[in-house]
Every structure is written in C-alpha cells, then in structure tokens.
Design a protein around this motif. Structure first.
Motif, short mmCIF file in Angstrom:
data_model
loop_
_atom_site.label_atom_id
_atom_site.label_comp_id
_atom_site.label_asym_id
_atom_site.label_seq_id
_atom_site.Cartn_x
_atom_site.Cartn_y
_atom_site.Cartn_z
N ALA A 111 0.83 -1.21 0.00
CA ALA A 111 0.00 0.00 0.00
C ALA A 111 0.87 1.25 0.00
N ASP A 112 0.27 2.35 -0.45
CA ASP A 112 0.91 3.66 -0.45
C ASP A 112 -0.05 4.67 0.17
N GLY A 113 0.44 5.88 0.36
CA GLY A 113 -0.40 6.99 0.76
C GLY A 113 -1.08 6.81 2.10
N GLU A 114 -2.30 7.31 2.18
CA GLU A 114 -3.04 7.32 3.43
C GLU A 114 -3.34 5.92 3.93
N LEU A 115 -3.63 5.00 3.01
CA LEU A 115 -3.92 3.62 3.39
C LEU A 115 -2.72 3.00 4.09
N TRP A 116 -1.54 3.23 3.56
CA TRP A 116 -0.30 2.73 4.19
C TRP A 116 -0.08 3.40 5.55
N ARG A 117 -0.28 4.72 5.62
CA ARG A 117 -0.04 5.45 6.87
C ARG A 117 -0.94 4.95 8.00
N LYS A 118 -2.21 4.69 7.70
CA LYS A 118 -3.14 4.21 8.72
C LYS A 118 -2.70 2.85 9.26
N GLN A 119 -2.33 1.94 8.35
CA GLN A 119 -1.90 0.61 8.79
C GLN A 119 -0.61 0.69 9.59
N ARG A 120 0.29 1.52 9.15
CA ARG A 120 1.57 1.63 9.85
C ARG A 120 1.38 2.23 11.23
N LYS A 121 0.49 3.21 11.35
CA LYS A 121 0.24 3.82 12.65
C LYS A 121 -0.30 2.79 13.63
N THR A 122 -1.26 1.99 13.18
CA THR A 122 -1.84 0.96 14.04
C THR A 122 -0.79 -0.08 14.43
#
Length: 521
Positions: A111-122
C-alpha cells in the motif's frame, strides 16, 4: 518474395544497429521490443548473482524491459535518496501493486499513501507495546523449545531433517500466536501437512516471475499455466486466512459477552478488527485478510529463511560455530550465577536431563539478557548482510528525477535497491565483502550498527521495518537454544542455493543431521 526479403533485411539491420550502439554500454544488452527480458529469463534462477555481476562494475545499472525500465542501485547515497530524501517520489507504485495484489492485496507492504499510513500507525502502536514484547518472548521461547524437542528425537536416530521447513513451521506457529492470537500446531511432533504454507510458497514464487514475464496478464486472463496454479493456491490461502479472522472475531465476541469491560488479547489482528468497527476506517474482512497475509510474510518467511541461512553459515564456518558456542556457554554460567540457579547436569544418553537443562537455559533468555549476546547478534546481522530476507525491493517512480550519482530516472519506471548485491560490493564493505565475518560488526566485543542505507536488510527511512526488534528477538532466542546444545552437519550431496521468489529462501531446503554438542556438563 522481394518484399519479404526487403522486410527481413530492414529487420536484421535494425537489430544490428541496435546491438552495435551497445558495444560500450554498461549493463545487460537489450533487443528491440524485448529489452533485456531475454537475458533476464535466461539468468532467472540466478538473477540475484546476475545483478551482482553488473553492479560490481557500476553502482547503478539500467535494464529496459518491454513495458517498463528497471534501474538497479547499490550505492548508499542513491538508496538514501530513494528511501528517505525523496521518499514521496518512490512509492510501491501501480506496477508493483498489480504484481503483488493477488497475494498481499492492500496490506502494509503493498500500500501507499493514506492507506499505508493508517496501517503503519496501528501496527507501530502495537509493536511499541511492552506487553506484546513480553508475550512474544514467551511465545518465541515456547516454540524454540518445541523445535528443540524435534531435533532431540532426530539426534538419537541420526535422522536427516530439513531445517528450513522446520523453521518455517516454527515461525508460522509463532506469528499466528503473536499476531493473530490463534494456535495452528504445524510444529506438533507429527508435523502435520500444511496446505496453507505450501500454497503460500507457490504463490510467492509465481508472483516473483511476473516481474519479468511479459505474458503473465495474458495467462491470467485465460487462466492457464502458472497463473492457473496461482488461482488455485490463492483459494487455499484465503480459506485459511478467513478462518483465522472468523475464529478471532468469535473469540472476541465470546469474551465480550462474559465481561464487557475486559479487553481481551492485544494481538495485532485484534487491534485491526477493533479498528474495522469504526465506519470511518473503510475496513472489511478483505482488508483484514490483507493484514494477516502481510504479517505472515513478515513474521514467518523472513525470519525463517534468515535462521536457515544463519545455521548454514555457522555449520560451514567452524571458527564461527566455536566462538558462538563459547559465548553461549559463558552467558549460561554468568546468568545462572546472577539468578543463583544450580544448573542441572545432563548426559548424552539421558534425554530427560538434556531437555531439562535446555529449559533451564531457555529460562535465562529474555529481551534484556539477550542484549549481552553480542557475537550472536553479529552472526545474525552478518547473515542478513550476505543473505537478506528481501533480496530486491522495487519502487515506482512518480516524477522524473536525478539520483545523487547523476542517473536520470523517468516517471512510470521502477527503481530497485538490491540488498543482496549491496552486501557483496567492495565499494560498500571493503575487500572482504564476500566473506562471512561477524567480527566486522564488533568493536572491543560490542556490537556496532551500520547505516541503514548501507545495511538495508530492514529497509530504511519512513518504511523501515517495524518488526526489526521482534525479528531479532525470535532469531536470537532460537539460535541461542539450538546452537548451545546442537551441532549441525550438511547432508552429503545436498545443494544449497536460493530460489527465485520475493523472499530469499533455499530452493531445496536445508537438509542436515543434528547431534548433541560435544560437551557434558
């Protein structure tokens, strides 16, 4: 007839001129329309070493392909530019996503972008949890001792075993317990068949082939050849994965019914299931499926293959094996004195006393105490330098750019940094770059890190591996227990070579015999 002859002459002249222009070009030779695809296909089974050959002559090589262009890089300054300095210009990209979507979907690695950021944050919140670290320590110790028991039986009857397969079972059981809160029992003494693991490996191999197979979309459309096999394997993988999700959800609902104020297991899947309950998350069971499979490839394949290569390096470098065993023996004595523990003596012909001593030793291993095992840490790191779990990592290019060494890259192409090649470059590691030398990581006996843009086994920059500490924890736990009590010997005639897939696994496994260490205490 004359027209045909004329067309052939024009075609041959075109090919001749095209090849003539490449006489002094650096990098693989290309053909009109096909680019370097022919040479890559010919060298496919040894592609990582094929790339090493070119990158040893030039720190950057450009490889035109039928529908895109790959730029391979091995210089740390170029790697830092791609992974950090101009990070936003080098996402996974649509091309990579299309190759891997069937396996990884929109998971964190695809994933890239916001989708990646959300998963990485969790995920980063979970990996930072001390509770998870402590729980992981217990699980890793438990499954390392299960593997110890299997090796104990094999040592008594001098049975040949495939260490890579056993390590894959150990890490699969571990990631399912730590990451998803479920027991799957592939490392049970009977070693039950594991259709999921077999299908996962097959899919991994096939999606890797897509990177150089210009016909894969056509084969997918008609559901023939490798793509037909992939389609069947994905069904097996999905059956397993959705069953894990259903089981986890059912356990959560049951626990909530018993005590609504009690928060049950704090595993990674549970956190994502809780996140999916938020309507704003846009997560469904397919999203959870992608989470599971991304963490399987992270927690199972990478760790298991690194452990397999580490054992291979240890058994083929006697001086390393001796130093490592000496460190483990000294550690055991020192820790026992600290804890005021009387170590139980064992004899080779007494399996129960042997197992009891191993359990005593394992009890001395935890996150903090294993930090003292500097040579073990160096052995694992040196293994990753030469045999990185992810040997190549391609990135898309959003906009035209110029790398620090002056190489121009075009939007729509791919830039691939190559950890496998980088570890073998003299311009990165000196004249002994190809030698297995754990001492290069030690100064006065203390482990010293290197730049993550030079040692790229865990990536670097914003996408640096969240599970690095967890991976080292499991690898050190397993190797400490196994190498303290066992010696490994490669089966005569067994060939060790890598298999072309996204993870650097061994093509034929690691066939060994195991014997108890020649020390009675």
């Amino acid at each position: 007839m004359a027209l045909i002859v004329a067309i052939l002459c024009i075609l041959l002249s075109w090919i001749f001129i095209h090849r003539l222009k490449q006489r002094n070009a650096i990098g693989p030779k290309t053909w009109p329309l096909f680019g370097a695809a022919i040479e890559q296909l010919i060298n496919y089974n040894g592609m990582h070493d094929w790339i090493v050959g070119y990158l040893s002559k030039s720190r950057t090589i450009v490889v035109p392909m039928p529908f895109t262009t790959y730029t391979y890089i091995a210089d740390p300054s170029n790697v830092e530019h791609v992974l950090k300095t101009n990070f936003n210009n080098y996402p996974k990209g649509e091309v990579y996503h299309s190759y891997m979507e069937v396996l990884l979907g929109d998971g964190i690695f695809n994933a890239d972008g916001e989708l990646w950021r959300k998963q990485r944050k969790t995920a980063s919140f979970e990996f930072a949890s001390r509770n998870l670290r402590d729980f992981s320590t217990v699980v890793f110790r438990e499954y390392s001792l299960k593997l110890f028991d299997i090796l104990c039986q094999a040592s008594y009857i001098n049975k040949e075993i495939d260490m890579q397969e056993l390590l894959m079972r150990m890490t699969l059981d571990s990631i399912c317990k730590v990451g998803f809160g479920v027991e799957i029992g592939t490392l049970d003494p009977s070693l039950p068949d594991n259709r999921f693991a077999q299908a996962f490996d097959t899919v991994n191999t096939i999606v890797t082939l897509r990177f150089i197979d210009p016909l894969w979309k056509l084969k997918k459309f008609f559901n023939v050849g490798s793509e037909a096999v992939l389609h069947q394997c994905i069904k097996t993988i999905d059956d397993f994965t959705y069953n894990v999700i259903r089981k986890r959800k059912a356990e959560m609902e049951e626990a909530a019914g018993i005590n609504k104020d009690e928060k049950i297991k704090n595993d990674i899947l549970t956190r994502f299931i809780e996140l999916s309950k938020d309507p704003q998350s846009n997560m469904n069971d397919k999203s959870l499926r992608d989470v599971v499979l991304n963490f399987v490839i992270a927690g199972r394949d990478t760790t298991a293959t690194t452990l397999a290569w580490a054992i291979y390096m240890i058994m083929t470098h006697k001086e390393v094996a001796a130093k490592l065993h000496r460190e483990l023996m000294n550690f055991e004595q020192a820790r026992a004195e600290e804890e005021n523990i009387s170590l139980k003596k064992y004899q080779d012909d007494d399996p129960e006393s042997f197992k009891h001593r191993a359990m005593q030793f394992a009890g001395l291993l935890n996150y903090d105490s294993m930090g003292k095992l500097n040579y073990l840490h160096a052995v694992i790191t040196e293994t990753l330098r030469l045999y990185p779990a992810v040997p190549q990592d391609p990135k898309g290019i959003l906009e035209d750019d110029v790398l620090p060494d002056g190489t121009k890259v075009k939007a729509g192409g791919m830039v691939t940094y190559v950890p496998y090649a980088m570890g073998r470059m003299e311009y990165n590691w000196g004249p002994n770059a190809v030698s297995f030398d754990p001492e290069r990581w030690l100064k006065d006996g203390i482990f010293q890190n290197s730049s993550p843009f030079k040692f790229t086994a865990f990536q670097a920059g914003p996408r640096i591996c969240l599970g690095k500490d967890s991976a080292y924890l499991q690898m050190k736990m397993a190797l400490a227990i196994l190498c303290r009590f066992y010696e490994f010997k490669l089966v005569a005639g067994h060939t060790v070579k890598y298999r072309m897939m996204t993870i650097l696994s061994m093509a034929h496994g690691l066939k060994v015999t195991v014997s108890k260490h020649g020390h009675v205490s």
